[in-house]
Design an enzyme around this catalytic site. Sequence first.
Site, PDB file in Angstrom:
ATOM      1  N   GLY A  56      10.290  52.145   9.888  1.00 15.33           N
ATOM      2  CA  GLY A  56       9.560  53.214  10.271  1.00 15.33           C
ATOM      3  C   GLY A  56      10.212  54.335  10.654  1.00 15.33           C
ATOM      4  O   GLY A  56      10.163  55.489  10.376  1.00 15.33           O
ATOM      5  N   MET A 109      13.694  56.056  13.614  1.00 13.37           N
ATOM      6  CA  MET A 109      14.763  55.726  14.362  1.00 13.37           C
ATOM      7  C   MET A 109      14.871  56.737  15.646  1.00 13.37           C
ATOM      8  O   MET A 109      14.998  58.095  15.276  1.00 13.37           O
ATOM      9  CB  MET A 109      16.066  55.435  13.892  1.00 13.37           C
ATOM     10  CG  MET A 109      17.040  55.212  14.396  1.00 13.37           C
ATOM     11  SD  MET A 109      17.194  53.667  15.142  1.00 13.37           S
ATOM     12  CE  MET A 109      18.093  53.543  16.679  1.00 13.37           C
ATOM     13  N   GLU A 110      15.182  56.171  16.735  1.00 16.14           N
ATOM     14  CA  GLU A 110      14.987  56.891  17.866  1.00 16.14           C
ATOM     15  C   GLU A 110      16.372  57.826  18.269  1.00 16.14           C
ATOM     16  O   GLU A 110      16.586  58.102  19.440  1.00 16.14           O
ATOM     17  CB  GLU A 110      14.630  56.391  19.168  1.00 16.14           C
ATOM     18  CG  GLU A 110      15.472  55.014  19.775  1.00 16.14           C
ATOM     19  CD  GLU A 110      15.376  53.757  19.141  1.00 16.14           C
ATOM     20  OE1 GLU A 110      14.728  53.717  17.951  1.00 16.14           O
ATOM     21  OE2 GLU A 110      15.756  52.629  19.793  1.00 16.14           O
ATOM     22  N   ASN A 111      17.308  57.820  17.467  1.00 15.75           N
ATOM     23  CA  ASN A 111      18.571  58.540  17.827  1.00 15.75           C
ATOM     24  C   ASN A 111      18.455  59.804  18.528  1.00 15.75           C
ATOM     25  O   ASN A 111      17.684  60.417  18.685  1.00 15.75           O
ATOM     26  CB  ASN A 111      19.314  58.895  16.341  1.00 15.75           C
ATOM     27  CG  ASN A 111      18.862  58.135  15.218  1.00 15.75           C
ATOM     28  OD1 ASN A 111      19.638  57.026  15.295  1.00 15.75           O
ATOM     29  ND2 ASN A 111      18.333  58.502  14.154  1.00 15.75           N
ATOM     30  N   GLU A 141       8.951  56.606  18.858  1.00 17.67           N
ATOM     31  CA  GLU A 141      10.300  57.284  19.162  1.00 17.67           C
ATOM     32  C   GLU A 141      10.595  58.261  20.266  1.00 17.67           C
ATOM     33  O   GLU A 141      11.545  58.063  20.790  1.00 17.67           O
ATOM     34  CB  GLU A 141      10.659  57.853  17.787  1.00 17.67           C
ATOM     35  CG  GLU A 141      10.223  56.884  16.463  1.00 17.67           C
ATOM     36  CD  GLU A 141      10.765  55.697  16.418  1.00 17.67           C
ATOM     37  OE1 GLU A 141      12.041  55.465  17.161  1.00 17.67           O
ATOM     38  OE2 GLU A 141      10.292  54.579  15.811  1.00 17.67           O
TER      39      GLU A 141
END
Length: 880
Positions: A263, A265-267, A300
């Site tokens: 879905g 990505m929380e970088n 996120e």
Amino acid sequence: MKNDTPVEHYLKDYQAPHFEVESVFLEFDLAPLNTQVTNTLKVKNLSQQPKMVLDGENVKLVSVFLDGRDLTAQCEQGKETLTIPTLGLDQFELKIETVIEPQNNTALEGLYRTSGNYCTQCEAEGFRKITYFFDRPDVLTLFTTKIIADKSENSVLLSNGNLIESGELADNRHYAVWQDPFKKPCYLFALVAGNLACVKEVYHSADGRDIDLRIYVEPKNIDKCEHAMDSLIKSMKWDEERFGLIYDLDIYMIVAVDDFNMGAMENKGLNVFNSKFVLAKPDTATDVDYEGIEAVIGHEYFHNWTGNRVTCRDWFQLTLKEGLTVFRDQEFTADMLSPAVKRIEDVKRLRTNQFPEDAGPMSHPIQPQSYIEMNNFYTMTVYEKGAEVVRLYHTLLGENGFRKGMDLYFSRHDGQAVTVEDFRNAMADANGVDLAQMHQWYLQSGTPILSVATDYDAGSKLFTLTLSQRIPKLEGGFKPMLIPVKMALFSEEGASLALNVAVEDRDNIVINGSEGLLKLTETTQKFSFEQVESNPIVSLLRGFSAPVILEYEQSNQDLAKLASFDSDSFVRWESMQTLALREIKRNISNYETGQNLQISDYFAQAFAGVLADSTIDKALKALTLTLPDLTYIGEQYQQMNVDAIYHVHRWLKQELATQYEGQFLTIYADLNKSEKVYRYQKEDIANRKLKNLCLQYLMLLPNQIQLGAEQFTQSSNMTDVLAALESLSHTDSLERQSCLNAFYDKWKEDTLVLDKWFSLQAGSHHLHSLSHVKELVEHKDFVYTNPNRVRSVLGVFGRLNMLGFHQASGEGYRFMAEQVIKLNRINPQVAARIVAPFTHWKRYDQQRQDMMKQALQQILESENLSKDVYEIVSKSLNAG
Ligand code: TRP
Ligand code: ZN
């Protein structure tokens, strides 16, 4: 499997790192087939190790320098490691040069290309495909990233943190340097480069700072970012208000890409999203899409505190960040829309997807004890059951107690990589309670069964509930868990009864108005209430207060009453579901024994009652009138009869449509004339939901097909267009093909909308859906390298097309096995998801079982099988 057996990793083997990385400087010289990565690390050798072992996969080593000395020849290269001598030093600078090929990276892990842009995906263990590093979440460091690239092809160069420098270079190239002031593990690293357009906003944070918000998309999508931006701003505000959590950098960027394995990505400071969870306009996205975007943007964003500022010690702790963050995004959506509707939708999702997983061969506790491929453990269990377990703390401690626990969790662990025990201890210590028993929820797999017996003594007016818990497959090894069970008592007339707790139960029952919270801690436990004037109707497991299967033989009369008057909307909905399920199960036996199918009066009446009720919220009404789905019906059987389930389900829907055609038509007509301009707003969403449910029933009647065709042509929002087209897709009408064609012609250039066209056909109940699906994978717009497209055909077909996939001839199985083998070479993560429906082979009849196992065997024996697919296939075959 023709290669060596992959290794399994165990939680019990965890060892703290021997090295500390003070900082890392990464330099990328981007080129599609030849990207040079220079990685300069400041390392501390904490325990005089003679060697250090770094992770790396598919990277070409160029050179290694230690404090300026060329050690390239002394380093040892394994298949997935690089061993470097430390020369007895306590501290040194290491410079590693490698080369990678983003253009050929179809696994979409590490650095890859999508629509001509560069992007990264590092969680869980993808950073090692970029450069050699300690690819584990408990090694946190400060990242500085320099990106060099051709200017015409990459106007935008992004990485985590703040832009500290940029400039021009020779040969039409340019560069940018980004610095992240927060220490982080490498799985949160991100880099994006390409020609992207951007939408900007400014957010005024609660601590008085102006935060730069940016959403980067392909230029053609610039008009589809408004809802995502609104959602981001709402998320930021909500986290400040509900949890006192404020964003910590001066810039927050979101990039939308078409090729993405999951879905989003929380970088840190640079989220990368599947474009499906960013792009929306009323004519291209449905209510479900809008809701998904709001939820994933929230999810996120919330990770910035639950995941990034406080991260995981190792991947066995994944639920620490995911369970908690899903709980947070669920609460966010509940607050933005309707808490009652959200709760029911989440329970449905859990039952349809997580319960079967937990009953199958891939069943694992929310804290798995081992894995072969970590990517296989981003599961419904870790995420959704994990969120249910976080919700248990919330239920037990209340909103204030939970908040105290969260505050303590952050004040103790900010900047650390921690465990699920640390979270539990913060919750316990902040509230001065003992929560040790909660750990069983992390250790034991399988859905607990909660069985209920009641006793009412008219003489003494004593009412007793006896609750027992068990997990069938853990028989013997099972340890009782702490299960909070919310309940209330009603009179026959629907008055809620006062709860007078017997003295001996005062520690185990918490009363809140007319609701009781039973704390079940034993295998079997009694809960008694005094002065109960008449035999009460019990409203149990209110709000679905724990993720269990309730075994309670409540009478049809009581269920019908609860369905009409319970003040808890979950129990109201659930009571109708139970009635419907009984109706379906009874008729499945009728079907199997060759008897007539029949709707019972009490069910028809209860259904009619809801249909006629104009006081009930429209979205709840739609949910209540929706029959349990095929998967959930299948869940009720050790071995399911596919044909019987499908047939009875369809018969019942058609029967209800026939009996209540007039009522459905009236409601439909009434709702169809109301709103015209699309708004993403609670009341409008509810209207559309109920209207389209009516349409679904009506379209089962041959004389009503025109209604769907009309809605399809006349609607301007995708919610209504797609609902009509979906109903048509199940029919065998002329309208079916003409509408599908019209839809294709209109939307063939829009990837996300075209996915819908593919998935409707893959999920269609049309008799020839298997041959349609075979044609779809040959269609010129079908691309094996795009996960969304693959999921919309093969994912949907395997999961939702009971008739097609489980065709008695076995043709569906053979087709899917070939597809999995093909995908395994292109994208192992996606292949491993597509293979999942096969793992439930035990739940089908003997002939189907044999054919499903044969398909699994064929996959297992195919060449170059990835760890991802190997793990799922071998574990599910071994379970037999
Ligand atoms: N951490 C991400 C989330 O839940 C999900 C994630 C894990 C992911 N692995 C991934 C996303 C690989 C894309 C690709 O928000
Ligand atoms: Zn997450």
